[in-house]
Scaffold this motif. Structure first.
Motif, PDB file in Angstrom:
ATOM      1  N   GLU A 180     -24.209  15.466  23.398  1.00 30.01           N
ATOM      2  CA  GLU A 180     -23.984  14.633  22.105  1.00 30.01           C
ATOM      3  C   GLU A 180     -25.437  15.125  21.455  1.00 30.01           C
ATOM      4  O   GLU A 180     -25.137  15.218  20.108  1.00 30.01           O
ATOM      5  CB  GLU A 180     -24.070  13.268  22.227  1.00 30.01           C
ATOM      6  CG  GLU A 180     -22.705  12.872  22.499  1.00 30.01           C
ATOM      7  CD  GLU A 180     -22.544  12.629  24.104  1.00 30.01           C
ATOM      8  OE1 GLU A 180     -23.457  13.207  25.200  1.00 30.01           O
ATOM      9  OE2 GLU A 180     -21.654  11.843  24.611  1.00 30.01           O
ATOM     10  N   THR A 230     -25.472  18.260  14.379  1.00 29.75           N
ATOM     11  CA  THR A 230     -26.015  16.779  14.682  1.00 29.75           C
ATOM     12  C   THR A 230     -24.675  15.765  14.151  1.00 29.75           C
ATOM     13  O   THR A 230     -25.104  14.794  13.952  1.00 29.75           O
ATOM     14  CB  THR A 230     -27.454  16.560  13.992  1.00 29.75           C
ATOM     15  OG1 THR A 230     -27.027  16.753  12.545  1.00 29.75           O
ATOM     16  CG2 THR A 230     -28.348  17.270  14.566  1.00 29.75           C
ATOM     17  N   ASN A 231     -23.567  16.437  14.170  1.00 30.32           N
ATOM     18  CA  ASN A 231     -22.637  15.578  13.753  1.00 30.32           C
ATOM     19  C   ASN A 231     -22.366  14.292  14.548  1.00 30.32           C
ATOM     20  O   ASN A 231     -22.220  14.392  15.809  1.00 30.32           O
ATOM     21  CB  ASN A 231     -21.127  16.338  13.665  1.00 30.32           C
ATOM     22  CG  ASN A 231     -20.081  15.539  12.850  1.00 30.32           C
ATOM     23  OD1 ASN A 231     -20.117  14.534  12.915  1.00 30.32           O
ATOM     24  ND2 ASN A 231     -19.002  16.337  12.151  1.00 30.32           N
ATOM     25  N   GLU A 232     -22.088  13.090  14.034  1.00 30.37           N
ATOM     26  CA  GLU A 232     -22.202  11.748  14.591  1.00 30.37           C
ATOM     27  C   GLU A 232     -20.985  11.764  15.296  1.00 30.37           C
ATOM     28  O   GLU A 232     -20.536  10.836  16.205  1.00 30.37           O
ATOM     29  CB  GLU A 232     -22.506  10.477  13.627  1.00 30.37           C
ATOM     30  CG  GLU A 232     -21.470  10.459  12.927  1.00 30.37           C
ATOM     31  CD  GLU A 232     -21.813   9.335  11.763  1.00 30.37           C
ATOM     32  OE1 GLU A 232     -21.703   8.048  12.268  1.00 30.37           O
ATOM     33  OE2 GLU A 232     -22.140   9.358  10.809  1.00 30.37           O
ATOM     34  N   TYR A 233     -19.839  12.498  14.940  1.00 31.02           N
ATOM     35  CA  TYR A 233     -18.506  12.389  15.381  1.00 31.02           C
ATOM     36  C   TYR A 233     -18.130  13.548  16.377  1.00 31.02           C
ATOM     37  O   TYR A 233     -17.262  13.714  17.056  1.00 31.02           O
ATOM     38  CB  TYR A 233     -17.340  12.605  14.262  1.00 31.02           C
ATOM     39  CG  TYR A 233     -17.603  11.360  13.202  1.00 31.02           C
ATOM     40  CD1 TYR A 233     -17.409  10.166  13.472  1.00 31.02           C
ATOM     41  CD2 TYR A 233     -18.250  11.700  11.932  1.00 31.02           C
ATOM     42  CE1 TYR A 233     -17.714   9.313  12.708  1.00 31.02           C
ATOM     43  CE2 TYR A 233     -18.499  10.795  11.015  1.00 31.02           C
ATOM     44  CZ  TYR A 233     -17.994   9.182  11.505  1.00 31.02           C
ATOM     45  OH  TYR A 233     -18.290   8.468  10.344  1.00 31.02           O
ATOM     46  N   ASN A 242     -22.455  18.374  20.426  1.00 33.67           N
ATOM     47  CA  ASN A 242     -23.311  19.046  19.467  1.00 33.67           C
ATOM     48  C   ASN A 242     -24.056  20.331  20.354  1.00 33.67           C
ATOM     49  O   ASN A 242     -24.280  21.238  19.983  1.00 33.67           O
ATOM     50  CB  ASN A 242     -24.173  18.202  18.946  1.00 33.67           C
ATOM     51  CG  ASN A 242     -23.445  17.208  17.906  1.00 33.67           C
ATOM     52  OD1 ASN A 242     -22.518  17.923  16.983  1.00 33.67           O
ATOM     53  ND2 ASN A 242     -23.423  15.826  17.876  1.00 33.67           N
TER      54      ASN A 242
END
Length: 289
Positions: A197, A203-206, A210
């Motif tokens: 992650e 760095t996409n939170e969804y 990553n």
């Protein structure tokens, strides 16, 4: 060392006995888990018992599940990749951000150069433009050379009207191949205790993967070549098997030839060690041949 990619595409029951995965269809087949690198469940008519799932996790075997359209939708990842996962996670959180971004920049430069090599291999004159983009690449790609290179690259391979947002067999094949590739990067990162992650550029939170997306960039060209060589062919089960088989492809890495799955393992370790030790002395990126 495991090497086999197993794809289950029809009604079956999967279970475990004496170190083997049992596949029950019209007949019964046994495959020892030590041989399996990746299991792809490519049918909604497959049942798998929890004992086998636990053993697959223990053996660090990547399991990819497909949806009703037979596209990869999820994968099985254990909570703990190695004995000191908490230590590795703390180290990852403390990575030097500037040095990590420098390494990512080198990875992206190699990606663009690999795209240029791909174009050169198939006689496209636009490879020179991509080499120029690679030379112009700045720290952390502040001028988006990667994006400009991607547009020239895909338009050269698949036509000027092509877009990665289109719904067609080319994009379906690219996405399927990238998913197979990504799942192997996920496995290797988790196996040595890192979190997928926590990315560098991604760095996409969804996005749960990553860091894997950051690391896999130079390898995408392997999928691109398969898709380019199959333009016009329907994206069916036979086509998918060609993409799955890329894991068994032998490629050059650091002057020696290995199966792609083994190259990914070596590469992930080289990159993470480079970031940890703050030295590029042993960094080896993947160069397309």
């Amino acid at each position: 060392m495991s090497w086999r990619t197993v794809v289950v595409q029809s009604r079956a029951k999967l279970s475990y006995k004496n170190g083997c995965m049992i596949i029950r269809t019209d007949d019964v087949r046994l495959i020892h888990l030590s041989e399996i690198n990746t299991l792809i469940v490519d049918s909604m008519q497959v049942s798998i018992n929890s004992f086998l799932l636990c053993e697959l996790i223990k053996k660090k075997i990547k399991v990819v599940f497909c949806d009703e359209k037979r596209n990869p939708i999820s994968e099985l990842i254990g909570y703990y990749g190695c004995h000191n996962s908490s230590k590795k996670l703390m180290q990852q959180i403390k990575w030097d951000i500037n040095y990590s971004r420098l390494i990512w920049t080198k990875i992206i430069k190699q990606k663009i150069l690999n795209q240029a090599l791909m174009l050169k291999k198939y006689g496209f004159c636009t490879e020179e433009k991509l080499v120029t983009y690679a030379d112009e690449l700045e720290y952390f790609d502040n001028t988006n050379r990667e994006g400009h290179a991607a547009k020239v690259y895909f338009n050269s391979l698949f036509g000027k009207g092509f877009s990665r947002d289109d719904v067609n067999d080319i994009n379906a094949a690219l996405n399927y191949g990238y998913s197979i590739l990504l799942s192997n990067f996920n496995r290797e990162l988790v196996a040595i205790g890192y979190s997928t992650e926590l990315g560098i550029k991604h760095t996409n939170e969804y996005n749960s993967f990553n860091l894997s997306c950051d690391f896999m960039e130079p390898f995408r060209v392997i999928v691109d070549e398969i898709v380019y060589n199959n333009i016009g062919i329907p994206f069916d089960n036979e086509y998918k098997l060609k993409l799955v088989n890329l894991l068994n492809k032998r490629v050059d890495y650091g002057g020696k030839e290995f199966y792609l799955t083994n190259v990914i393992q070596k590469y992930v370790r080289k990159v993470t060690e480079t970031i940890e030790k703050l030295t590029m002395a042993e960094l080896v990126l993947y160069e397309f041949k």
